[in-house]
Design a protein around this motif. Structure first.
Motif, short mmCIF file in Angstrom:
data_model
loop_
_atom_site.label_atom_id
_atom_site.label_comp_id
_atom_site.label_asym_id
_atom_site.label_seq_id
_atom_site.Cartn_x
_atom_site.Cartn_y
_atom_site.Cartn_z
N LYS A 40 0.83 6.42 12.74
CA LYS A 40 0.79 7.96 11.56
C LYS A 40 0.52 8.95 12.80
CE LYS A 40 1.30 6.46 7.37
NZ LYS A 40 0.57 6.82 5.99
N ARG A 77 0.90 -1.22 0.09
CA ARG A 77 -0.02 -0.16 -0.09
C ARG A 77 0.56 0.82 0.15
NH1 ARG A 77 -2.78 3.45 2.95
NH2 ARG A 77 -1.98 3.95 4.65
N GLN A 111 -3.83 -2.30 6.69
CA GLN A 111 -3.70 -0.29 6.57
C GLN A 111 -3.96 -0.24 8.28
OE1 GLN A 111 -6.51 1.70 4.57
NE2 GLN A 111 -5.77 3.89 5.94
N GLU A 144 2.47 -2.21 5.08
CA GLU A 144 0.69 -2.93 5.25
C GLU A 144 0.58 -2.65 3.24
OE1 GLU A 144 -0.49 0.92 7.69
OE2 GLU A 144 -0.42 1.29 5.71
N VAL A 188 1.15 0.43 10.06
CA VAL A 188 1.96 1.70 9.76
C VAL A 188 1.61 2.81 11.40
CG1 VAL A 188 3.62 2.96 8.77
CG2 VAL A 188 3.16 1.23 7.86
N GLY A 190 2.36 3.18 3.03
CA GLY A 190 2.35 2.45 4.60
C GLY A 190 3.28 1.03 4.61
#
Length: 564
Positions: free
Chosen positions: A544, A482, A539, A504, A542, A485
């Motif tokens: 953020k 992704r 998803q 991801e 990771v 990701g």
């Protein structure tokens, strides 16, 4: 209207504008379809701010107290922000906790409350209404122990009132800007009125702002770039600004371009990921229908800039009349009231092996690095310093970026030791105190190049490896990876640091083993490194910040604690 003007502040600049041109249009807020939803003039904003400032006194606020600003994107936030400044109350803009993910959002919210000790929270009915809607009342039941015990006040319900605006000095705290938490726990940066005045003036000069400026932005209002460079700059009369919700942009990136085309935007800004998203989520037919020829400045800031992103963006949008000359890389951070350098022009290709040793050596097939511009603020000094010795680096060496100027913030709120370490660095023979940015970089022909974060650098076999370079190399190693990701970080091992990647996937049932093997192969081929572990997931793997920055240290901690 009563005024008590203190020259040289954003507040006094707004008061002068209000008196001189009360009907001047400052903000237009667009809805999720890109239509004009609400227009705000200097007169309307000034009167609303006076009413809010008057109400703050009734709610127990005094000059210097902190007020937490919890608002969805929109004009109520701007009114409350200016109302706090008018009353001498220090606004603390924060990301509004999402009612459907309170478990994750409330931790960060509580940490900011504990840090700044606000008198109360300011909000609006648009955010607070979930308390009274039966189906979701439980989300906002603030009697539950996970919510800090604070009073909440709705500023959109205050009664009209006049107010004698507070006269602030340049050294007085204007606002607390909490850092994004991309590298550590959020800290409240104390930004003074003098810092803001200097930054807004520098922006006006560097970006060519004036009466003909039309800005279109979706940047979050609690992030330093959107808050200071957009909203506070507009309050001084630097432009007519159209504001979109960040959520509307993320749901439909075409909205950004539809509005810019419709209003003839001259200025905009976004992080690198937004330009990638724009190419993926708009069609050739859409781009051909937009006229972006009026854009003079397309600023890229807030995260590392990728050459491939810039190339693909301008190639895709050339049909819209967008000129490559409008691209405007910049570098800054909250601790410096946003900008350090502006208007990057050059792209250098650097030998990877030399860069790993901290040396700057150009090579035709090397790693492309985008320049972040020149140092333009008066009386600024920016040095490249060896972080281990404190000595200024030779021109061909990478070191930590140290900076001082009129926009260097006053420090971290309530953290004297951290403030001393970060804001009072000195080099031999120089009496000035410098801000240690924590970023690595170098100068070339007077332009600043930023190569990575000091504490994110992965050291394997005595060589420095920048995680963003590793991440960039595996973005297209498998069709199921992704975009945006991927995160790389180092963890301790018996023989030194080990390299770990989180990856991801686009789909839930992606071939994890096949993806991991593709990642290992690409990292070895490109960097000569063996990856110790590849964690493949959906998803959300990771972590953020609310502004989209990868939280590498948080990902690292999750891995070490077995939570990923």
């Amino acid at each position: 209207m009563k005024t008590s003007t203190s020259l040289g502040t954003v507040v006094s600049a707004f008061q002068a504008l209000w008196k001189r041109s009360p009907e001047q249009l400052l903000f237009t807020f667009a809805d999720e379809r890109g239509r004009d939803d609400e227009k705000v003039t200097a007169a309307e904003l000034g009167e609303a701010a006076s009413s809010i400032a008057s109400a703050l006194g009734g709610w127990g606020f005094r000059p210097g107290d902190r007020a937490l600003l919890v608002y969805p994107p929109g004009p109520d936030f701007v009114r409350a922000l200016l109302g706090c400044l008018a009353a001498g109350v220090v606004p603390v803009p924060v990301y509004p906790p999402n009612p459907v993910r309170l478990g994750s959002d409330l931790g960060g919210f509580r940490s900011i409350v504990d840090s700044c000790e606000p008198v109360a929270v300011l909000t609006s009915s648009a955010y607070d209404r979930a308390r009274t809607v039966g189906a979701v009342t439980g989300f906002f039941d603030r009697s539950k122990p996970e919510w800090p015990r604070l009073r909440w006040h709705r500023t959109d319900r205050v009664r009209p009132a006049s107010f004698d605006w507070h006269a602030a000095s340049a050294d007085d705290p204007a606002l607390l800007q909490y850092t994004s938490g991309s590298t550590a726990a959020p800290k409240g940066v104390v930004i003074t009125h003098g810092n803001l005045a200097c930054e807004v003036a520098a922006n006006a000069h560097d970006l060519g702002l004036g009466q003909d400026t039309v800005g279109v932005f979706w940047l979050p209002q609690y992030h330093d770039l959107g808050l200071i460079s957009v909203i506070l700059s507009t309050l001084t009369g630097n432009s007519h600004t159209y504001l979109l919700s960040p959520l509307s942009f993320l749901q439909r990136p075409a909205l950004w371009f539809e509005v810019m085309s419709r209003v003839g935007a001259t200025h905009t800004a976004a992080p690198n990921f937004a330009f990638e998203l724009a190419v993926r989520k708009t069609s050739a037919e859409q781009r051909a229908s937009w006229d972006l020829s009026a854009l003079r400045v397309v600023m890229s800031a807030a995260e590392p800039i990728r050459v491939s992103t810039v190339d693909s963006f301008y190639a895709a949008f050339a049909v819209s009349g967008l000129l490559r000359s409008s691209f405007y890389p910049a570098y800054g951070l909250a601790e410096h009231t946003v900008s350090v350098s502006m208007g990057g022009q050059a792209v250098l290709h650097l030998d990877r092996a030399s860069l790993q040793r901290g040396e700057v050596v150009q090579a035709a097939d090397g790693l492309p690095v985008v320049g972040c511009g020149r140092i333009t603020k008066p009386s600024s000094s920016v040095l490249i310093v060896d972080p281990s010795t404190g000595a200024v680096c030779a021109p061909d060496r990478v070191g930590e970026v140290w900076v001082t100027s009129g926009t260097k913030a006053a420090g971290y709120f309530g953290l004297p030791d951290e403030t001393q370490r970060t804001f009072s660095a000195q080099v031999p023979g120089d009496e000035r105190s410098y801000l240690r940015t924590g970023d690595l970089g170098f100068f070339h022909d007077g332009e600043l190049f930023v190569t990575g974060r000091l504490k994110d650098v992965i050291i394997i076999n005595g060589r420095n490896h920048y995680p963003q370079d590793v991440e960039d190399s595996v973005r297209d190693c498998h069709t199921s990876v992704r975009p945006g990701g991927v995160v790389a970080f180092g963890v301790p091992g018996e023989a030194g640091e080990r390299l770990v990647l989180f990856v991801e996937t686009r789909e839930k049932k992606a071939p994890a083993e096949e993806i991991a093997e593709a990642v290992r192969r690409r990292v070895f081929e490109t960097h000569g490194l063996a990856v110790d572990e590849v964690v493949v997931g959906a998803q959300g793997l990771v972590l953020k910040t609310t502004s989209g920055k990868v939280r590498r240290r948080a990902c690292r901690q999750a891995f070490l604690e077995g939570r990923a």
